[in-house]
Design a protein around this motif. Structure first.
Motif, PDB file in Angstrom:
ATOM      1  N   HIS A 146     -20.677 -14.091 -19.389  1.00  0.00           N
ATOM      2  CA  HIS A 146     -20.426 -13.981 -20.822  1.00  0.00           C
ATOM      3  C   HIS A 146     -21.158 -12.846 -21.512  1.00  0.00           C
ATOM      4  O   HIS A 146     -20.645 -12.270 -22.471  1.00  0.00           O
ATOM      5  CB  HIS A 146     -20.790 -15.307 -21.503  1.00  0.00           C
ATOM      6  N   ILE A 147     -22.351 -12.469 -21.042  1.00  0.00           N
ATOM      7  CA  ILE A 147     -23.130 -11.450 -21.753  1.00  0.00           C
ATOM      8  C   ILE A 147     -23.624 -10.348 -20.816  1.00  0.00           C
ATOM      9  O   ILE A 147     -24.339  -9.454 -21.232  1.00  0.00           O
ATOM     10  CB  ILE A 147     -24.300 -12.110 -22.535  1.00  0.00           C
ATOM     11  N   ARG A 193     -10.815  -9.250 -22.041  1.00  0.00           N
ATOM     12  CA  ARG A 193     -12.003  -9.982 -22.483  1.00  0.00           C
ATOM     13  C   ARG A 193     -11.656 -11.466 -22.579  1.00  0.00           C
ATOM     14  O   ARG A 193     -10.597 -11.833 -23.072  1.00  0.00           O
ATOM     15  CB  ARG A 193     -12.467  -9.504 -23.862  1.00  0.00           C
ATOM     16  N   THR A 196     -16.253 -13.108 -26.631  1.00  0.00           N
ATOM     17  CA  THR A 196     -17.033 -12.118 -27.370  1.00  0.00           C
ATOM     18  C   THR A 196     -18.016 -12.853 -28.279  1.00  0.00           C
ATOM     19  O   THR A 196     -17.824 -14.025 -28.604  1.00  0.00           O
ATOM     20  CB  THR A 196     -16.136 -11.210 -28.232  1.00  0.00           C
ATOM     21  N   PHE A 197     -19.064 -12.152 -28.677  1.00  0.00           N
ATOM     22  CA  PHE A 197     -20.071 -12.747 -29.555  1.00  0.00           C
ATOM     23  C   PHE A 197     -20.285 -11.855 -30.773  1.00  0.00           C
ATOM     24  O   PHE A 197     -20.423 -10.637 -30.641  1.00  0.00           O
ATOM     25  CB  PHE A 197     -21.405 -12.926 -28.827  1.00  0.00           C
ATOM     26  N   GLU A 198     -20.299 -12.476 -31.936  1.00  0.00           N
ATOM     27  CA  GLU A 198     -20.510 -11.746 -33.189  1.00  0.00           C
ATOM     28  C   GLU A 198     -21.252 -12.649 -34.149  1.00  0.00           C
ATOM     29  O   GLU A 198     -20.996 -13.862 -34.220  1.00  0.00           O
ATOM     30  CB  GLU A 198     -19.167 -11.339 -33.787  1.00  0.00           C
ATOM     31  N   THR A 360     -25.462  -8.268 -33.775  1.00  0.00           N
ATOM     32  CA  THR A 360     -24.261  -8.205 -32.937  1.00  0.00           C
ATOM     33  C   THR A 360     -24.326  -7.020 -31.991  1.00  0.00           C
ATOM     34  O   THR A 360     -24.056  -7.147 -30.784  1.00  0.00           O
ATOM     35  CB  THR A 360     -23.003  -8.107 -33.817  1.00  0.00           C
ATOM     36  N   TYR A 361     -24.716  -5.876 -32.527  1.00  0.00           N
ATOM     37  CA  TYR A 361     -24.822  -4.679 -31.688  1.00  0.00           C
ATOM     38  C   TYR A 361     -25.883  -4.850 -30.613  1.00  0.00           C
ATOM     39  O   TYR A 361     -25.641  -4.573 -29.422  1.00  0.00           O
ATOM     40  CB  TYR A 361     -25.143  -3.450 -32.551  1.00  0.00           C
ATOM     41  N   ASN A 364     -24.865  -7.299 -27.798  1.00  0.00           N
ATOM     42  CA  ASN A 364     -23.784  -6.812 -26.942  1.00  0.00           C
ATOM     43  C   ASN A 364     -24.115  -5.508 -26.223  1.00  0.00           C
ATOM     44  O   ASN A 364     -23.318  -5.047 -25.396  1.00  0.00           O
ATOM     45  CB  ASN A 364     -22.507  -6.661 -27.772  1.00  0.00           C
ATOM     46  N   ASN A 365     -25.285  -4.940 -26.512  1.00  0.00           N
ATOM     47  CA  ASN A 365     -25.738  -3.739 -25.803  1.00  0.00           C
ATOM     48  C   ASN A 365     -26.739  -4.075 -24.702  1.00  0.00           C
ATOM     49  O   ASN A 365     -27.146  -3.198 -23.942  1.00  0.00           O
ATOM     50  CB  ASN A 365     -26.376  -2.758 -26.796  1.00  0.00           C
ATOM     51  N   TYR A 367     -26.457  -5.557 -21.903  1.00  0.00           N
ATOM     52  CA  TYR A 367     -26.005  -5.464 -20.514  1.00  0.00           C
ATOM     53  C   TYR A 367     -26.380  -4.141 -19.860  1.00  0.00           C
ATOM     54  O   TYR A 367     -26.571  -4.060 -18.636  1.00  0.00           O
ATOM     55  CB  TYR A 367     -24.485  -5.677 -20.426  1.00  0.00           C
ATOM     56  N   ARG A 392     -25.339 -19.507 -23.086  1.00  0.00           N
ATOM     57  CA  ARG A 392     -24.233 -19.353 -24.039  1.00  0.00           C
ATOM     58  C   ARG A 392     -24.412 -20.238 -25.275  1.00  0.00           C
ATOM     59  O   ARG A 392     -24.165 -19.804 -26.406  1.00  0.00           O
ATOM     60  CB  ARG A 392     -22.907 -19.668 -23.335  1.00  0.00           C
TER      61      ARG A 392
END
Length: 513
Positions: A146-147, A193, A196-198, A360-361, A364-365, A367, A392
């Motif tokens: 997931h991430i 996808r 997603t996560f926000e 959020t950024y 998701n960065n 990884y 999660r």
């Protein structure tokens, strides 16, 4: 947990099996460190495909050899990772008529895909990257968690499609590589996808309920991640996040040891030693010496597969910790990575115009920054590292919190501190965020060494090279043969301040005293 690789004929037409096997062994040889020496290159080779693993045996250690073949369908799987709910899924799948040869979570993933297809991914609770191949149809399916805790790269050529756990597997093969993004799957050259996560704040959330929910979800995350008959190591900086992980690990597992690094007089070590002594937790300390820096900078870039100075700095220090973990006979470790991104632990959050967008950024960065560093530094020493803060359910809660539950009265991680205030001493629960180089006592020594290191002349991409550290690190990265990046992985204003990666205001300095 392991290193995986796979090579397929693009058209599913037969290819010389010796050539396929040679390519597979080249790739597995580059990531020999990701498994037990005695489990190197477990593989299956056919006329149109070759799949293999370097297996780090943790679950069903004697029987769960890979690749695993489903006798009913002929499908084959290789997987890197751990599925924490594999026992529950196995029971459900048995009820659907699925038969199992092992107790392996890898086989559960294969049967889950057969039963539910890509929808199975949202039923997997864990960290993973896997590849499933159907030799009858030539169909291939690959997926990542997931991430992006576990890595997966691929190359699509006219004759071959290849997958592997690290970029270095493709060096010398003349292939252009891509990274499968977190929460994504690849199916016959199409990428989709599945999650997603926000940040989406729930402004109706009650303060006390958020605190209780935060504690419960973290307890659940750690409980399932220490559900092993092996001893567990915790990477313990002496900061808030790793203290919570260590506290919960000792609550749910009977054989836990803390591992720390620092100079003898560093601030982090003083706190770490005090806490472990008071709680009677076994504690292994690795003393950091300046001589390690120049000797290991190049290794950190090659093994870590990155060029951002802060990642190299963290890789260099953390690799020494994981070496100690391995030397002491451990295979499984937990760390506090990810908490700062989802609970607003960095100073940048206090001044951000859009803290929700920043969270959020940053999440998701991960990884290609912190999680890549954690994976490479741990697996370079054949250690599986689990990250409870990026469970999660924990992410989903944290991304729903209003910002004033994360930063209150200038203090970061408010809800997290309050969730464990009754369990952890105040000298730990109220510790401010301190950047790792400062906390372990090396300050800017690694950054200064990067600025002075000798490199050859290499044509650099135009990606905002804003200092000698980035320039030199990128030169070394390219010298090793890695593909030139299209952009920086850490950016001014979202990852660091002008002139530095951390900025402590007056309140933080007072709290640090």
């Amino acid at each position: 947990m392991c290193g995986i690789a796979a090579v397929f004929s693009s058209s599913n037409n037969p290819i010389n099996p010796r050539g396929l096997e040679a390519t597979l062994l080249h790739m597995l040889g580059a990531i020999r460190h990701r498994g037990d020496a005695y489990n190197f290159a477990e593989r299956l080779v056919s006329g149109s495909a070759a799949l293999g693993t370097n297996r780090l045996a943790i679950i069903d250690r004697d029987q769960a050899k890979q690749p695993i073949v489903d006798p009913a369908t002929g499908r084959v799987i290789v997987m890197n990772g751990e599925i924490y709910n594999h026992r529950e899924l196995q029971i459900e799948l048995r009820g659907l008529g699925c038969a199992f040869q092992t107790s392996s979570d890898t086989e559960v993933v294969l049967q889950a895909f057969t039963a539910w297809g890509p929808a199975s991914l949202n039923r997997l609770d864990g960290i993973f990257a896997f590849i499933i191949y159907d030799p009858e149809t030539g169909d291939c399916f690959a997926a990542r968690d997931h991430i992006g805790i576990k890595p997966l790269y691929y190359s699509e050529g006219d004759e071959l499609v290849c997958f592997a756990s690290e970029r270095k597997c493709f060096l010398g093969l003349g292939m252009t590589t891509q990274e499968l993004l977190p929460g994504s799957y690849w199916q016959n050259r199409n990428v989709e996808r599945y999650v997603t996560f926000e940040a989406s704040p729930d402004f109706g959330m009650k303060h006390d309920a958020a605190i209780e929910d935060c504690k419960q979800r973290l307890e659940d995350a750690v409980r399932k991640q220490v559900a092993t008959d092996l001893p567990v190591a915790v990477i313990f900086s002496g900061g808030l996040d790793s203290t919570i992980v260590l506290h919960l690990a000792t609550k749910f597992h009977g054989d836990v040891t803390a591992f720390s690094i620092g100079t003898n007089d560093s601030a982090d070590l003083a706190f770490a030693r005090r806490f472990c002594a008071e709680k009677d937790i076994p504690h292994v300390v690795t003393e950091f010496h300046h001589a390690q820096i120049n000797r290991n900078i190049r290794n950190s870039i090659f093994n870590g597969e990155f060029f951002e100075p802060v990642d190299i700095s963290d890789m260099l220090t953390m690799a020494a910790v994981y070496a100690a973990v391995r030397a002491n006979g451990f295979k499984v470790a937990l760390s506090g990575d990810g908490s700062d991104e989802i609970f607003a632990g960095y100073d940048l959050f206090k001044t951000a115009m859009d803290p929700y967008g920043l969270s959020t950024y940053r999440l998701n960065n991960l990884y290609r920054t912190d999680l890549q560093r954690t994976d490479r530094s741990s697996m370079a020493n054949s250690i599986e590292c689990r990250v409870p803060f990026l469970d999660r359910a924990v992410i989903e809660l944290a991304m729903s919190l209003p910002f004033d539950m994360k930063v209150r009265n200038g203090v970061e991680k408010h809800v997290l501190r309050e969730a464990f205030r009754s369990d952890i001493p105040s000298y730990m629960i109220d510790r401010p965020k301190i950047r790792m180089p400062e906390g372990i006592g090396i300050h800017d020594q690694i950054f200064n060494a990067l600025a002075d290191i000798q490199t050859s002349d290499v044509v650099l991409p135009d990606i905002n090279i804003d200092g000698p550290q980035v320039r030199n690190a990128l030169m070394l990265f390219l010298e090793f043969g890695y593909t030139a990046p299209a952009e920086r992985y850490k950016k001014l204003g979202t990852d660091y301040f002008k002139g530095g990666y951390f900025k402590f205001d007056e309140l933080t300095e007072k709290r640090s005293a």
